[in-house]
Write a protein that holds these residues in place. Structure first.
Motif, short mmCIF file in Angstrom:
data_model
loop_
_atom_site.label_atom_id
_atom_site.label_comp_id
_atom_site.label_asym_id
_atom_site.label_seq_id
_atom_site.Cartn_x
_atom_site.Cartn_y
_atom_site.Cartn_z
N HIS A 7 -3.43 0.57 -1.25
CA HIS A 7 -3.92 -0.69 -0.65
C HIS A 7 -5.33 -1.19 -1.16
N VAL A 11 -8.69 -1.84 4.71
CA VAL A 11 -7.53 -1.98 5.12
C VAL A 11 -7.14 -0.83 6.05
N GLY A 14 -3.54 1.69 6.08
CA GLY A 14 -3.04 1.01 5.17
C GLY A 14 -1.47 0.70 4.82
N TRP A 17 0.20 -2.40 5.34
CA TRP A 17 0.32 -3.42 4.33
C TRP A 17 1.48 -3.43 3.38
N TRP A 18 2.23 -2.15 3.30
CA TRP A 18 3.41 -2.17 2.19
C TRP A 18 4.62 -1.88 2.92
N VAL A 34 1.93 5.96 0.85
CA VAL A 34 0.71 5.20 1.00
C VAL A 34 -0.18 6.41 1.34
N HIS A 77 -3.09 -2.62 -4.87
CA HIS A 77 -3.53 -3.99 -4.65
C HIS A 77 -5.04 -4.14 -4.28
#
Length: 107
Positions: A7, A11, A14, A17-18, A34, A77
């Motif tokens: 990420h 964040v 994180g 996020w995914w 992650v 990202h």
């Protein structure tokens, strides 16, 4: 094959996020993970000035990339994917890995 998601900066925790993409991949039998980024305060150390930074994040991502022996797709990202940033540095010399960097354009 597996996917490692990275990420952007700031964040915390994180994986959220995914999570939608990870769930879709899991339905197809593709595992993903992650890694926690130290600079974002995800490993117990406070982020910010004097705290963990890019070198510690690179080490965390590199460890995740090297954790398996199957082909890996690394999807990053923002901070995670901007050259010469985190993913560009972490992926160097890691066999069987392909990186994809995502950027968000606003405006």
């Amino acid at each position: 094959m597996r996917v490692v998601f990275v990420h952007g900066a700031c964040v915390r925790n994180g994986s959220w996020w995914w999570h939608r993409t990870a769930e879709l991949l899991q339905e197809q039998g593709v595992p993903s993970m992650v890694p926690a980024l130290p600079s974002c305060g995800e490993v117990g150390l406070p982020g910010g000035v004097g705290g963990p930074g890019l070198p510690e994040d690179v080490a965390a991502v590199r460890q995740a990339l090297q954790a398996g022996d199957e082909p890996t797709i690394a999807v990053a990202h923002s901070y995670g994917g901007n050259p010469p940033g985190l993913m560009t540095t972490a992926i160097r010399g890691v066999p069987l890995t392909t990186a994809i960097g995502l950027r968000t354009l606003l405006g």
